[in-house]
Design an enzyme around this catalytic site. Sequence first.
Site, PDB file in Angstrom:
ATOM      1  NE  ARG A  28      41.844  31.281  36.191  1.00  0.00           N
ATOM      2  CZ  ARG A  28      41.422  30.221  36.882  1.00  0.00           C
ATOM      3  NH1 ARG A  28      40.230  29.735  36.668  1.00  0.00           N
ATOM      4  NH2 ARG A  28      42.178  29.678  37.789  1.00  0.00           N
ATOM      5  NE  ARG A  32      47.279  28.708  40.426  1.00  0.00           N
ATOM      6  CZ  ARG A  32      46.436  27.747  40.782  1.00  0.00           C
ATOM      7  NH1 ARG A  32      46.618  27.112  41.906  1.00  0.00           N
ATOM      8  NH2 ARG A  32      45.419  27.421  40.018  1.00  0.00           N
ATOM      9  NE  ARG A  41      46.680  32.934  45.245  1.00  0.00           N
ATOM     10  CZ  ARG A  41      46.543  32.462  46.480  1.00  0.00           C
ATOM     11  NH1 ARG A  41      47.074  33.111  47.492  1.00  0.00           N
ATOM     12  NH2 ARG A  41      45.866  31.363  46.707  1.00  0.00           N
ATOM     13  CG  ASP A  78      37.004  32.954  41.281  1.00  0.00           C
ATOM     14  OD1 ASP A  78      37.788  32.436  40.468  1.00  0.00           O
ATOM     15  OD2 ASP A  78      36.089  32.329  41.836  1.00  0.00           O
ATOM     16  CE1 TYR A 154      33.467  25.464  41.672  1.00  0.00           C
ATOM     17  CE2 TYR A 154      32.174  26.601  40.014  1.00  0.00           C
ATOM     18  CZ  TYR A 154      33.267  25.835  40.366  1.00  0.00           C
ATOM     19  OH  TYR A 154      34.164  25.433  39.402  1.00  0.00           O
TER      20      TYR A 154
HETATM   21  O1  CP3 Z   1      40.556  35.270  33.267  1.00  0.00           O
HETATM   22  C1  CP3 Z   1      41.191  35.949  34.104  1.00  0.00           C
HETATM   23  O2  CP3 Z   1      42.428  36.085  34.055  1.00  0.00           O
HETATM   24  C2  CP3 Z   1      40.402  36.749  35.128  1.00  0.00           C
HETATM   25  C3  CP3 Z   1      40.206  36.179  36.399  1.00  0.00           C
HETATM   26  C4  CP3 Z   1      39.379  34.913  36.628  1.00  0.00           C
HETATM   27  C5  CP3 Z   1      39.670  34.014  37.665  1.00  0.00           C
HETATM   28  N1  CP3 Z   1      38.701  33.064  37.701  1.00  0.00           N
HETATM   29  C6  CP3 Z   1      40.826  34.127  38.578  1.00  0.00           C
HETATM   30  C7  CP3 Z   1      41.228  32.958  39.406  1.00  0.00           C
HETATM   31  C8  CP3 Z   1      38.208  34.459  35.987  1.00  0.00           C
HETATM   32  C9  CP3 Z   1      37.492  35.031  34.791  1.00  0.00           C
HETATM   33  C10 CP3 Z   1      37.795  33.281  36.690  1.00  0.00           C
HETATM   34  C11 CP3 Z   1      36.571  32.524  36.334  1.00  0.00           C
HETATM   35  C12 CP3 Z   1      36.272  31.294  37.042  1.00  0.00           C
HETATM   36  N2  CP3 Z   1      36.496  30.965  38.342  1.00  0.00           N
HETATM   37  C13 CP3 Z   1      35.559  30.223  36.448  1.00  0.00           C
HETATM   38  C14 CP3 Z   1      35.029  30.219  35.023  1.00  0.00           C
HETATM   39  C15 CP3 Z   1      36.071  29.927  34.017  1.00  0.00           C
HETATM   40  C16 CP3 Z   1      36.686  28.557  34.087  1.00  0.00           C
HETATM   41  O3  CP3 Z   1      37.902  28.483  34.325  1.00  0.00           O
HETATM   42  O4  CP3 Z   1      35.953  27.562  33.901  1.00  0.00           O
HETATM   43  C17 CP3 Z   1      35.408  29.227  37.426  1.00  0.00           C
HETATM   44  C18 CP3 Z   1      34.719  27.884  37.232  1.00  0.00           C
HETATM   45  C19 CP3 Z   1      35.997  29.707  38.632  1.00  0.00           C
HETATM   46  C20 CP3 Z   1      36.044  29.035  39.954  1.00  0.00           C
HETATM   47  C21 CP3 Z   1      37.437  28.839  40.401  1.00  0.00           C
HETATM   48  N3  CP3 Z   1      38.277  29.826  40.869  1.00  0.00           N
HETATM   49  C22 CP3 Z   1      38.157  27.623  40.446  1.00  0.00           C
HETATM   50  C23 CP3 Z   1      37.618  26.266  40.009  1.00  0.00           C
HETATM   51  C24 CP3 Z   1      39.427  27.904  40.963  1.00  0.00           C
HETATM   52  C25 CP3 Z   1      40.509  26.915  41.315  1.00  0.00           C
HETATM   53  C26 CP3 Z   1      41.260  26.437  40.144  1.00  0.00           C
HETATM   54  C27 CP3 Z   1      42.509  27.232  39.991  1.00  0.00           C
HETATM   55  O5  CP3 Z   1      42.878  27.493  38.854  1.00  0.00           O
HETATM   56  O6  CP3 Z   1      43.124  27.511  41.011  1.00  0.00           O
HETATM   57  C28 CP3 Z   1      39.493  29.316  41.172  1.00  0.00           C
HETATM   58  C29 CP3 Z   1      40.641  30.102  41.674  1.00  0.00           C
HETATM   59  C30 CP3 Z   1      41.178  31.185  40.781  1.00  0.00           C
HETATM   60  N4  CP3 Z   1      40.413  32.102  40.079  1.00  0.00           N
HETATM   61  C31 CP3 Z   1      42.539  31.490  40.540  1.00  0.00           C
HETATM   62  C32 CP3 Z   1      42.577  32.600  39.690  1.00  0.00           C
HETATM   63  C33 CP3 Z   1      43.788  33.322  39.183  1.00  0.00           C
HETATM   64  C34 CP3 Z   1      43.710  30.772  41.163  1.00  0.00           C
HETATM   65  C35 CP3 Z   1      43.837  31.168  42.597  1.00  0.00           C
HETATM   66  C36 CP3 Z   1      45.245  31.249  43.087  1.00  0.00           C
HETATM   67  O7  CP3 Z   1      46.010  32.105  42.621  1.00  0.00           O
HETATM   68  O8  CP3 Z   1      45.570  30.467  43.993  1.00  0.00           O
END
Ligand code: CP3
Length: 361
Positions: A28, A32, A41, A78, A154
């Site tokens: 990640r 943000r 974003r 994602d 999910y």
């Molecule tokens: O690693 C990276 O920088 C690459 C991008 C990436 C995202 N999500 C972008 C994202 C990767 C590899 C993920 C994986 C992901 N997504 C996982 C596995 C890794 C982990 O963190 O456990 C899971 C469980 C998800 C599901 C998911 N997506 C959740 C639970 C959320 C909400 C939580 C949050 O941080 O907002 C997301 C949204 C998400 N995925 C964001 C990003 C940058 C935030 C969205 C935003 O900008 O509003």
Amino acid sequence: MTGKTIDRAVLRVLGGEAIWPPPVWLMRQAGRYLPEYRKLRATAGNFIALSTTPAMATEATLQPVRRFGLDAAILFSDILILPWALGQKLRYAEGEGPVMERIETLADLEVLNLHRLKPGTESVMETVSRARAELPAETTLIGFAGSPFTVACYMLDGRGGNFARTLGLAYSDPGLLASVIETVTTATIDYLSWQIEAGADCVMLFDSWAGLLPPDLFRAHVIHPTARIVNAVRHRHPGVHVIGFPRLAGLMALPYIAETGISAFGMDTATDAPALARLLPRKVALQGNLDPLLLRAGGVSLNYAVERIAGELAGLPHIFNLGHGVLPDTPPEHVAMLIEHLRSLDRPPLETSRETATSSA
Ligand code: CP3
């Protein structure tokens, strides 16, 4: 496949080489905590638009590499874009995370099985090829997918939480859970293969919720589908490296490493890295595992932990990373500090070298 003569440190480690200091990227690393991400974003409006518009997703992929000079970029997307591309409704609710229209019955799943994956994922492949073209030659580009079990959590629960429905289904309707995992496994093989064809140098499977499963279900829903994906992707792309991250797997890390064929094991924050290194059932690269809370806190303890983790794994193939993703309120300066400190360690501290670690039992 991209240039075999190009020197990419992360790929060398995935091939089994120990490099000092270890190459580094962060789960990640786009997101943000970066002001440039928040700006992008805001322009995109919603997260799905950001993830599926190649110009914007490429920009988000490159941002952390540009700012910090990391050794790898990870495709900006994602794990839920895959079920979304199969036709399952998805939205990212403000402050709430992802929300899906959940799979209730096999009939709901059949609708997804009829869907072609290609059209909905073409923009992702375009992002991969643009990112590869724009990245520095020495930077590794990592493609990814969620592991079938975590994606199924999910799809079946509809949102994050304790995934009580998905876990309950393992006993009350095992056929439904197995069918969802089967659908995601088959789709993931294509999805990752296409990413490699588009220019990803290696791929990673994120299995954030693997640790919720008891051992027998972990074998059925984590190890078996992961092995199937690794074998199938490697059959299409011989020699390609797959990083596995079954978070909170505990002792199940050992059969996971022994049986899935992954090239690297992603250690979560709770993993005792030197203990795991001593117990490895076969040679595999290790990735991880600095506590994201410590990265957020910064200071001398951060520097100390960077030295300790790198030192404990010196002499082994190790990719420095966090034990889970960067937290949104992490000061970007702390990431710069981590990288600078890691790269300033010009030789492995002798007392924690591999020889000591392996012969002390
Ligand atoms: O690693 C990276 O920088 C690459 C991008 C990436 C995202 N999500 C972008 C994202 C990767 C590899 C993920 C994986 C992901 N997504 C996982 C596995 C890794 C982990 O963190 O456990 C899971 C469980 C998800 C599901 C998911 N997506 C959740 C639970 C959320 C909400 C939580 C949050 O941080 O907002 C997301 C949204 C998400 N995925 C964001 C990003 C940058 C935030 C969205 C935003 O900008 O509003």
